[in-house]
Write an enzyme that holds these catalytic residues in place. Structure first.
Site, PDB file in Angstrom:
ATOM      1  N   ASP A 148       0.830  -0.786   0.063  1.00  0.00           N
ATOM      2  CA  ASP A 148       0.050  -0.192   0.365  1.00  0.00           C
ATOM      3  C   ASP A 148       0.821   0.986   0.098  1.00  0.00           C
ATOM      4  OD1 ASP A 148      -2.509   1.556   0.601  1.00  0.00           O
ATOM      5  OD2 ASP A 148      -3.376  -0.136   0.763  1.00  0.00           O
ATOM      6  N   HIS A 179      -4.274   6.377   2.456  1.00  0.00           N
ATOM      7  CA  HIS A 179      -4.871   5.194   1.597  1.00  0.00           C
ATOM      8  C   HIS A 179      -4.143   3.654   2.734  1.00  0.00           C
ATOM      9  CE1 HIS A 179      -5.196   1.373  -1.194  1.00  0.00           C
ATOM     10  NE2 HIS A 179      -6.392   2.416  -1.362  1.00  0.00           N
ATOM     11  N   SER A 192     -10.002  -0.942  -2.610  1.00  0.00           N
ATOM     12  CA  SER A 192      -9.516  -1.157  -1.751  1.00  0.00           C
ATOM     13  C   SER A 192     -10.106  -0.956  -0.600  1.00  0.00           C
ATOM     14  CB  SER A 192      -8.902   0.263  -1.493  1.00  0.00           C
ATOM     15  OG  SER A 192      -7.981   0.283  -3.473  1.00  0.00           O
TER      16      SER A 192
END
Ligand SMILES: *[C@@H]1O[C@H](CO)[C@@H](O)[C@H](O)[C@H]1NC(C)=O
Ligand SMILES: *[C@@H]1O[C@H](CO)[C@@H](O)[C@H](O)[C@H]1NC(C)=O
Ligand SMILES: *[C@@H]1O[C@H](CO)[C@@H](O)[C@H](O)[C@H]1NC(C)=O
Ligand SMILES: *[C@@H]1O[C@H](CO)[C@@H](O)[C@H](O)[C@H]1NC(C)=O
Length: 737
Positions: A155, A208, A523
């Site tokens: 990530d 994220h 995601s």
């Protein structure tokens, strides 16, 4: 004060849309274009697939890989051209090469193929309770909240100091862990952090990776909220598990060469579950896709790889990360609303949602401003908006326009969904008085605005409301099957929460949201399923990735909590290509009764069928597995927990083998649900087991009759039912397979 547990999830739809690429191999914004920023006078980056080295000592791989390259090999600035030498998950290396150098590499014996490095993108948390996980009770406690399991994430890095990554209650990592942690805080929760993006910094500038990590395995944090909504205790799905972050993405996206490097290291370090909320936006043939190949090696070494289906829905055939050895996750809603309402001058009240809740809103009615020409809010710098309630259509990435309208003096903005998004409102952070409503409510609003010049409205806010129906629904952006690269295996596999998910977020210098944020995307749904895989692995350490996948798929909920069909964004029944086998059910997944396991040999047979003789050497990394000695296994015959057959009048037969992982003595009888036009026969109709681990094979034949030419596919299901278990497999009869 709402006391529920919020699950944090990161497949970022919104972040992806403006700047950030999607990590688990999904890109909502654009198909992956070959980015030219890798191309300089020093050449560009290639991922080079080669045969495995003959010797296998510690340095053999690097020496072998260097032997393909000019010596010495460096660019003008003296940087070595060999960027990564892969050893575990991929047979080959990444190097920066000019066209001339690449030609020379390609002529060396042992060279198989070179792929230009592609740019992938990352994809973007209420949710343990919605999934039936309650603190202190039942399955969550039995599974030790995922204790002893290591969840690796590829990530954007991680904000290590976030309270979600405190390690209270988490024991030290197991002795087999070989990884290292370079972060601002490493502890028993965050046991690994490394960057593969060219710097040595595992921090998360995008948010994220922090969001996805906390969704999969964040610890319990009391009083989690974002934008003053959704106060409650936040936790990941497997709050007892360890986290290892492999930073492979930055603000530009995720280069495939870095993703491979992270994957390679994660396998070497000994992660159990690998969560990939990123993707490339399109489906490549598996032998043309280095990440599909590397994830195969990871899976064959016992790592369960969980990936985003992508954010390119609702277009059919848009699913990515669709190789059979991956667990491919679609995104749906949860039963939560960040409740707000639009009160119209005619007395009607329209229910909507708002991420930015206003504590003391004005009850004054303001004149509505709506214009067909300015449908998407193109009022830049205009004074016409002053004192008005502006009505327009929601578009992803519209935040600055909306802030501009409010900044210019508008009283508020009501955004309605377009027909494609319909009921599946994707909340965005406008830091302004904005309420979002469905497409149908948008029509009510615009009709009212057009019907009278004295139309007016006021906004009100109602915090977080749970128990919203119907839920789940599939999100509009969630990519749909069938798989283009492998239509014989149903993809996506499973549906999990990915719409408006609350999870951890790094602090922001501009004073914006944090320590939690609400994001949407596959995601976000991916780490939910990674967390579930960690819970299962904790209870059943010896299960293969295929067995864990089977457990998750065959216990999925095909219906919602009141027994109705799971719906899509338009409130139609969601088909298998939208929802896979159905909505993930963690407690049932840990006790499936039977599993459809896939042994490594069977996958070799599949690769021989798919790719031919080069398959085993290049993908499995073992050239001693010649295809002539392994029987070829077609996609339809792979022992997958879902069944795909062609639509044909003469019955088509597939065999499947189930392994008893429930009580030693158990008897299952078959139950088939099928439309009239499909004749489904199962033989035998009863399976009697007398010991644990016993295997039984059955055959399923499916014939179609009277099928309309426009029916591209038909859905049925087969379930093995005992007193305690229901083991359900969807059946797809498809014109394409
Ligand atoms: C506000 O939320 C409560 C439940 O929390 C609900 O009963 C009520 O109808 C909501 N009010 C409005 C105006 O939506
Ligand atoms: C279940 O789905 C049906 C439609 O299929 C819907 O009417 C019902 O409200 C849903 N129940 C829940 C709890 O969402
Ligand atoms: C949000 O709005 C407030 C006031 O309207 C402002 O002070 C703050 O800086 C804004 N935050 C962001 C992230 O724009
Ligand atoms: C399925 O099993 C039957 C009975 O064992 C066997 O005859 C048949 O060849 C098998 N089919 C395939 C495609 O493996």
């Amino acid at each position: 004060m709402v006391s529920f547990t919020s699950i944090l999830l990161p497949l970022l739809l919104l972040a992806t849309l403006h700047s950030t690429p999607t990590l688990c191999y999904v890109n909502p914004a654009s198909p992956v274009v070959q980015k030219d920023d890798t191309k300089t006078s020093a050449g560009r980056t290639y991922i080079v697939l080669v045969e495995p080295p003959r010797l296998a000592d510690q340095y053999a791989h690097r020496r072998w890989h260097e032997s393909f390259l000019p010596s010495p090999c460096a660019d003008v600035s003296g940087k070595p051209c060999l960027l990564h030498s892969y050893t575990e998950a991929f047979s080959g290396f990444a190097a920066r090469l000019t066209d001339v150098e690449l030609d020379a590499v390609a002529k060396k014996p042992g060279f198989v193929r070179a792929f230009p490095d592609r740019m992938l993108q990352p994809m973007t948390t209420h949710t343990p309770e919605f999934l039936g996980l309650r603190t202190g009770t039942g399955f969550w406690t039995d599974a030790g909240y995922g204790k002893g399991v290591i969840v690796g994430l590829l990530d954007t890095g991680i904000y290590a100091k976030h309270p979600s990554f405190d390690d209270h209650g988490v024991p030290p990592p197991p002795a087999r862990w070989k990884g290292s942690c370079k972060a601002e805080r490493c502890n028993n929760k965050l046991i690994g952090a490394m960057s593969f993006t060219g710097d040595d910094n595992s921090d998360d500038d995008e948010g994220h990776g922090t969001h996805t990590s906390s969704t999969a395995a964040g610890n319990f944090v009391a009083g989690a909220s974002s934008h003053a909504v959704s106060a409650g205790t936040a936790a990941g799905i497997a709050p007892g598990a360890h986290i290892a972050m492999y930073k492979v993405c930055n603000s530009l996206g995720c280069t495939e060469s870095a993703v491979l490097a992270g994957l390679d290291k994660a396998v070497k370090d000994g992660v159990d579950v690998l969560s990939m909320s990123l993707g490339g936006g399109s489906s490549f043939r598996f032998d043309q896709d280095p990440i599909a190949m590397a994830t195969f090696r990871a899976a064959s070494k016992g790592v369960i790889v969980v990936c985003s289906a992508g954010n390119n829905g609702p277009t059919p055939g848009s699913v990515t990360n669709d190789a059979p050895w991956l667990l491919t996750v679609a995104a749906g809603s949860v039963d939560r609303s960040f409740d707000a309402a639009v009160h119209l001058g005619n007395g009607k009240i329209i229910e909507g949602q708002a991420l930015n809740q206003v504590v003391k809103p004005s009850s004054e009615l303001y004149p509505l401003l709506y214009s067909e020409e300015r449908r998407q809010c193109s009022y830049a710098g205009e004074s016409s908006v002053v004192g008005k309630m502006v009505v327009c259509e929601f578009v992803l990435g519209q935040e600055s326009e909306i802030r501009g309208i409010i900044g210019a003096g508008a009283a508020g903005v009501v955004l309605f969904n377009n027909e494609a998004i319909d009921y599946a409102t994707v909340l965005a952070d406008y830091n302004s008085t904005v309420v979002q409503v469905t497409a149908a409510d948008g029509a009510v609003l615009t009709n009212y605005a057009r019907s009278t010049s004295s139309s007016k409205a006021a906004l009100s806010y109602n915090n977080t409301v749970l128990g919203i129906r119907p839920a789940p629904i599939v999100a509009s952006f969630s990519s749909r099957g069938p798989s283009r690269s492998g239509p014989g295996v149903l993809k996506p596999d499973i549906l999990a929460p990915g719409l408006n998910i609350l999870a951890a977020w790094p602090p922001r210098t501009d004073g914006g949201y944090g320590p939690f944020n609400v994001l949407s995307g596959t995601s976000m749904s991916t780490p939910h399923v990674s967390g579930v895989a960690a819970l299962i692995k904790s209870v059943h350490p010896g299960w293969s990735p295929a067995a864990i996948k089977s457990a998750i798929v065959t216990t999925a909920d095909a219906v919602n909590s009141t027994g109705g069909s799971i719906l899509d964004e338009q409130h139609r029944k969601a088909n298998v290509f939208a929802a896979g086998a159905g909505h993930v059910n963690p407690a049932r997944a840990a006790d499936p009764g039977l599993v459809y396991d896939i042994h490594a040999d069977e996958y070799v047979g599949y690769l021989c069928w798919l790719i031919g003789n080069a398959g085993p050497a290049t993908i499995v990394g073992n050239s001693r597995l010649p295809c002539k000695t392994s029987p070829k296994v077609s996609d339809l015959q792979l022992n997958y927990p879902t069944i795909t057959v062609p639509v044909a009048s003469s019955p088509f037969t597939v065999n499947r083998t189930v392994t008893n992982v429930g009580p030693a003595r158990s008897t299952y009888t078959v139950k088939v649900d099928a439309p009239k036009s499909l004749a489904v026969r199962v033989f035998p109709e009863t399976l009697v087991f007398s010991k644990a681990g016993e295997k039984k094979t059955f055959s399923v034949s499916v014939g179609a009759h009277g099928v309309q030419a426009d029916e591209l596919f038909l859905e049925a299901s087969l379930s093995w039912v005992s007193g305690k278990h229901v083991v359900r497999s969807p059946i797809v009869a498809s014109a394409r397979s």
